[in-house]
Write a protein that holds these residues in place. Structure first.
Motif, short mmCIF file in Angstrom:
data_model
loop_
_atom_site.label_atom_id
_atom_site.label_comp_id
_atom_site.label_asym_id
_atom_site.label_seq_id
_atom_site.Cartn_x
_atom_site.Cartn_y
_atom_site.Cartn_z
N LEU A 105 -7.35 35.65 34.25
CA LEU A 105 -7.33 34.76 34.91
C LEU A 105 -8.90 34.11 35.60
CD1 LEU A 105 -5.59 32.52 36.87
CD2 LEU A 105 -5.88 34.40 38.50
N PHE A 106 -9.80 35.30 36.03
CA PHE A 106 -10.93 34.84 36.27
C PHE A 106 -11.68 34.32 35.01
CE2 PHE A 106 -10.98 38.15 39.74
CZ PHE A 106 -9.99 37.65 40.35
N ASN A 107 -11.49 34.81 33.82
CA ASN A 107 -12.37 34.67 32.46
C ASN A 107 -11.92 33.01 32.32
OD1 ASN A 107 -13.16 37.12 32.56
ND2 ASN A 107 -12.02 38.12 30.78
N PHE A 108 -10.69 32.84 32.36
CA PHE A 108 -10.36 31.45 31.76
C PHE A 108 -10.94 30.28 32.90
CE2 PHE A 108 -6.35 32.83 29.50
CZ PHE A 108 -6.91 33.51 28.34
N ILE A 109 -11.03 30.68 34.00
CA ILE A 109 -11.53 29.66 34.88
C ILE A 109 -13.06 29.66 34.67
CG2 ILE A 109 -12.05 29.48 37.45
CD1 ILE A 109 -9.26 30.70 38.06
N ALA A 110 -13.66 30.60 34.31
CA ALA A 110 -14.71 30.58 34.14
C ALA A 110 -15.13 30.07 32.81
CB ALA A 110 -15.48 32.01 34.00
N GLY A 111 -14.36 30.05 31.89
CA GLY A 111 -14.41 29.46 30.58
C GLY A 111 -14.36 28.11 30.62
N GLN B 16 -3.23 54.97 40.79
CA GLN B 16 -2.41 53.90 41.67
C GLN B 16 -0.92 54.14 41.36
OE1 GLN B 16 -3.97 50.00 41.38
NE2 GLN B 16 -5.93 50.79 40.34
N GLY B 17 -0.32 53.28 42.19
CA GLY B 17 1.48 53.39 41.75
C GLY B 17 2.01 54.24 42.87
N SER B 18 3.28 54.49 42.49
CA SER B 18 4.25 55.19 43.52
C SER B 18 5.38 55.83 42.66
CB SER B 18 4.83 54.29 44.47
OG SER B 18 5.33 53.12 43.95
N ALA B 19 6.34 56.06 43.22
CA ALA B 19 7.67 56.81 42.56
C ALA B 19 8.50 55.74 41.97
CB ALA B 19 8.20 57.56 43.79
N GLY B 20 8.04 54.60 41.53
CA GLY B 20 8.96 53.85 40.73
C GLY B 20 10.04 53.21 41.45
N THR B 21 9.99 52.83 42.83
CA THR B 21 10.95 52.24 43.50
C THR B 21 10.82 50.63 43.88
OG1 THR B 21 9.81 52.91 45.48
CG2 THR B 21 11.50 54.34 44.70
N THR B 22 9.85 50.15 43.12
CA THR B 22 9.61 48.75 43.21
C THR B 22 9.41 48.27 41.69
OG1 THR B 22 7.16 48.74 43.68
CG2 THR B 22 8.78 48.66 45.51
N GLU B 23 9.82 47.01 41.74
CA GLU B 23 9.26 46.30 40.45
C GLU B 23 8.67 44.85 40.90
OE1 GLU B 23 11.54 44.31 36.49
OE2 GLU B 23 12.31 43.87 38.32
N ASP B 24 7.22 44.84 40.09
CA ASP B 24 6.56 43.58 40.41
C ASP B 24 7.28 42.45 39.46
OD1 ASP B 24 4.70 44.87 42.26
OD2 ASP B 24 4.12 46.01 40.61
N ASP B 25 6.74 41.34 39.87
CA ASP B 25 7.37 40.24 39.14
C ASP B 25 6.06 40.03 38.22
OD1 ASP B 25 5.11 37.98 39.94
OD2 ASP B 25 5.79 38.96 42.01
N GLY B 26 6.38 38.95 37.18
CA GLY B 26 5.49 38.85 36.15
C GLY B 26 4.42 37.49 36.21
N ALA B 27 4.41 37.03 37.30
CA ALA B 27 3.68 35.80 37.69
C ALA B 27 2.03 36.04 37.14
CB ALA B 27 3.74 35.30 38.93
N SER B 28 1.65 37.46 37.52
CA SER B 28 0.29 37.78 37.07
C SER B 28 0.22 37.62 35.89
CB SER B 28 -0.05 39.05 37.70
OG SER B 28 -0.06 39.42 38.99
N TYR B 29 0.99 37.81 34.83
CA TYR B 29 0.88 37.24 33.32
C TYR B 29 1.12 35.92 33.04
CZ TYR B 29 2.01 37.11 28.62
OH TYR B 29 1.95 36.96 26.88
N LEU B 30 2.23 35.33 33.76
CA LEU B 30 2.43 33.94 33.38
C LEU B 30 1.20 33.07 33.87
CD1 LEU B 30 6.21 33.88 34.83
CD2 LEU B 30 5.25 34.08 32.29
N LEU B 31 0.36 33.24 34.86
CA LEU B 31 -0.41 32.30 35.20
C LEU B 31 -1.69 32.22 34.43
CD1 LEU B 31 -1.87 30.24 37.09
CD2 LEU B 31 -2.53 32.16 38.67
N PRO B 32 -2.23 33.41 33.98
CA PRO B 32 -3.44 33.10 33.08
C PRO B 32 -2.81 32.72 31.69
CG PRO B 32 -2.96 35.55 33.42
CD PRO B 32 -2.41 34.53 34.69
#
Length: 773
Positions: free
Chosen positions: A643-649, A744-760
């Motif tokens: 994300l940061f790299n593409f904005i700089a690019g 980092q991380g925890s015991a596997g009791t949450t699932e993150d969404d994939g917007a961090s991939y989709l945006l860049p």
């Protein structure tokens, strides 16, 4: 002199970080991304016993020797071949052979799911639990200083080895290698044992320190031992932690499908293809970190015997676009909350189990939903997919609602103020927890903390609680998305006017309230100070001065872009001419070292830069903003953040900065585009928040105290090559996470969404940094 200092600093930094990756694309050039193999970890159905050895056989079958027998994985299930505890397993043509307490087990398939087994007596003095086994054209056993070849019937042929054997391997050609207490030796055919000298490009290694051997799919001999690993490819190439090896202390070594190898350790698995290292640890990848056996089939799927179950890391051929579809489906299935579709992570009832989940509000529903909406805006602009337009439209309505819901009700806020998040009044009163007494306790250790008389007011219709004290990163998320929606998605003038009205109502709120974001209590929010008196006059705001100056200039620039009212441009000019906001923006990052533990400021700054540079009409100011972005990106480029790299690019291509010493090229340099694509490729498909433990890795160097004086340097690190760890070896739920934090991380009791991939990804597609075959 200043130019000389800049060049010396850049040279020193390049030396300290190592050479750039080969094949780097220049800024602005696109990268054609072909289908690739994506690794996906899972746990296989359990064996009756613990797997102690694995072997890959014909047709993708995997044989397992376990503490209660021998089994074969075929057609998606385990078939038991023998109920006798086994210690080693190998393949002898289409037959599998295993060492058991009763002798050498030989099993042949007699039909679908049916095997016929027989057992031959082992040679005298051979211990099935400690002997070494190799298959091939004949069966070879090694024990102590003896090698035994299995002949017809119960006969064994033996020969003496040059030392006590430690490891054994056999090539497809029949060549046998043994590591002994006397060194490393090879035998071709029936010729004598020939010593192998380990003289590599890093100097000689001790051949007596070898613990594991294998021949890879290209016939090259690999070794592993106390010093590291090596491969003979014409000459020896040896790899130790100084050359990227994550760990020592190997428990297994197996050839991959294409000249690569997999290694087992007590702390996870390692894959190496001669250039790239991949460390696989934690429940994202393995049932247990203690790996006892490894085997890889012809499709590059890797199987692991562990202290728990058998693990599988599947090599799934895919594309970046197909990955995007998987994240889209997961977001639709589990990550849209309330009828408005606020996007956030899901809470799992059981660790790792995606069949049952719950949703809850977060402090940043507006920001995360806005970033998802930004991804959908870029997606629509790049693909013209009507589903993307509809997703973006729903995000616009959701964020607009966050502003509508604050009007009226129990504690009405001034027009233009929007909530952090909402929750149904049917779900209970959150004010029972978020009470002023709680705020007072928080304020004892954080003087910034705001004491709110009612943190969760109710809406005018009584259906919603809305959370107050909205943060600055929420503001940035709203403006970032709304500007994109206005430019890329709004289909006609009427819709553009609707978007402009949302943008200007918040901007007018700032102009009405002395550039502060004022809550329902008539006071600014904790992070809502953007006026010159505070930013330039309050010493407490020193860390906010640059970023908040940049943020307010961005908001005014966006409002001016969507409006015919000149007051926004006038307000911006006054801040620059009379209050130094232009100079403040030249240095928006003052957090010590690389990041600060929470990269929210970095995330906000780069989203701001995108529109500040896009809309700026004054050439001199645009050069200033570009120089500011360039300086900021110099600190961020090692975080492998697409994300940061593409904005700089996007905004630094062809940009220059001129000072007393002449023009200075601001084009991004180095492997940023290659690294961005690699991050997108490696972005894990499994977004369950499993713990990732990287402290103690030998390829990591801890950050020095002067780099991050605000934290324990023993808990922070980067690769010896100079970048943060790859994205699939750490936790990334959003781009505001600290990429230098090793555990980092925890015991596997949450699932993150994939917007961090989709945006860049979709930003890269829209700006043509990425094309796909």
């Amino acid at each position: 002199m200043a130019r000389t200092k800049r060049l010396l600093l850049a040279t020193a930094l390049a030396i300290s970080l190592g050479p750039a990756a080969a094949g780097t694309s220049p800024a602005g050039a696109d990268t054609v991304v072909a289908p690739f193999l994506l690794q996906v970890g899972s746990t296989m159905p359990g064996l009756p016993g613990k797997a102690v050895a694995l072997a890959a056989g014909p047709g993708g079958t995997i044989a397992a020797a376990h503490t209660k027998g021998v089994a074969v994985w075929d057609s998606g299930r385990w078939t038991e071949v023998s109920g006798e505890a086994a210690h080693k397993v190998a393949w002898h043509g289409d037959a599998l052979v295993a060492l058991t307490a009763k002798g050498l087990l030989t099993a042949r398939r007699t039909g679908a799911g049916r095997w016929q087994a027989s057992t031959d007596r082992l040679p005298h003095h051979v211990d099935a639990a400690t002997a070494l086994l190799a298959g091939g054209s004949d069966v070879v056993l090694v024990q102590g200083e003896r090698l035994y070849r299995h002949k017809s019937g119960r006969n064994w042929e033996r020969e003496r080895l040059p030392g006590t054997a430690v490891a054994l391997a056999r090539a497809k050609t029949g060549t046998i290698a043994v590591a002994t207490t006397g060194g490393l030796f090879e035998q071709q055919g029936r010729r004598g044992w020939q010593p192998v000298t380990l003289a590599g490009d890093t100097g000689p290694w001790a051949s007596t320190a070898i613990t594991h051997l294998t021949y890879d799919s290209k016939g090259r001999l690999w070794i592993a031992g106390a010093q590291g690993i090596g491969v003979r490819d014409g000459k020896w190439r040896l790899y130790d932690p100084s050359r990227g090896l994550p760990l020592l202390g190997f428990t297994a070594l197996a050839p991959g499908a294409d000249g690569d190898v997999w290694l087992g350790t007590s702390r996870g698995a390692i894959r190496f293809d001669g250039e790239h290292w991949e460390y696989r640890q934690g429940r994202r990848w393995l049932p247990d970190d203690a790996v006892s056996a490894v085997a890889v089939d012809g499709k590059a799927n890797a199987y692991f015997g562990t202290a728990g179950a058998v693990g599988l890391i599947e090599a799934r051929r895919t594309t970046l676009a197909q990955k995007a579809d998987v994240y889209e489906q997961a977001i639709d299935a589990r990550h849209k909350r309330t009828p408005y579709g606020f996007v956030e992570g899901a809470d799992l009832e059981r660790p790792g189990d995606l069949t049952k989940w719950t949703q809850s509000d977060s402090d940043n529903d507006g920001l995360w939903t806005g970033m998802y909406g930004a991804a959908e805006s870029f997606r629509f602009a790049a693909s013209k997919d009507p589903r993307a337009r509809e997703n973006a439209r729903k995000v616009f309505e959701a964020l607009k609602f966050l502003g509508d819901v604050t009007q009226g009700g129990s504690h009405p806020a001034p027009p233009g103020f929007f909530a952090r998040t909402v929750r149904s009044t049917a779900d209970g009163d959150p004010n029972l927890k978020d009470r002023p007494e709680h705020d007072k306790e928080k304020q004892k250790g954080d003087a910034y903390w705001k004491i709110s008389p009612k943190r969760w007011p109710t809406s005018a219709d009584g259906k919603w609680y809305w959370k107050s004290d909205t943060s600055s990163d929420e503001l940035v998320g709203h403006y970032f998305f709304n500007a994109l929606y206005y430019d890329l998605v709004a289909k006609d003038e009427a819709e553009k006017n609707k978007v402009a009205a949302v943008i200007t109502r918040t901007t007018d709120h700032f102009l009405t309230h002395d550039l502060s974001f004022v809550d329902h209590d008539g006071k600014p929010t904790r992070w809502g100070f953007f006026n010159p008196r505070e930013l330039n006059g309050n010493p407490w705001r020193r860390e906010e001065r640059g970023l908040n100056s940049q943020t307010m200039l961005t908001f005014l620039t966006i409002a001016d872009h969507v409006s015919d009212d000149g007051k926004y441009a006038a307000a911006k000019k006054k801040l620059i001419d009379e209050h130094g906001y232009g100079m403040n923006t030249l240095a928006p990052k003052v957090t010590p070292g690389v990041g600060g533990g929470n990269q929210s400021d970095d995330e906000m700054a780069f989203m701001n830069y995108y529109h500040l540079l896009k809309y700026e009409g004054d050439p001199a100011l645009k050069r200033s903003w570009a120089r500011s972005l360039y300086d900021y990106w110099q600190l961020e480029q090692y975080e492998l953040n697409p994300l940061f790299n593409f904005i700089a690019g996007v905004h630094l291509k062809g940009a220059t900065w001129t000072d007393a010493y002449g023009p200075f090229d601001l084009d991004p340099t180095g492997p940023w585009l290659t690294q961005s694509v690699d991050t997108l490729k490696r972005f894990p498909l499994n977004l369950i928040n499993w713990k990732q433990t990287n402290s103690g890795r030998l390829d990591v160097v801890n950050l020095n105290r002067h780099v991050r004086p605000d934290a324990d340097p023993a808990k922070l690190g980067m690769l010896r090559s100079g970048t943060v760890l790859p994205v699939d070896e750490r936790v990334v739920s959003h781009w505001n996470h600290d990429p230098y934090k090793l555990d980092q991380g925890s015991a596997g009791t949450t699932e993150d969404d994939g917007a961090s991939y989709l945006l860049p990804y979709w930003m890269g597609r829209y700006h043509e940094f990425i094309t796909e075959k």
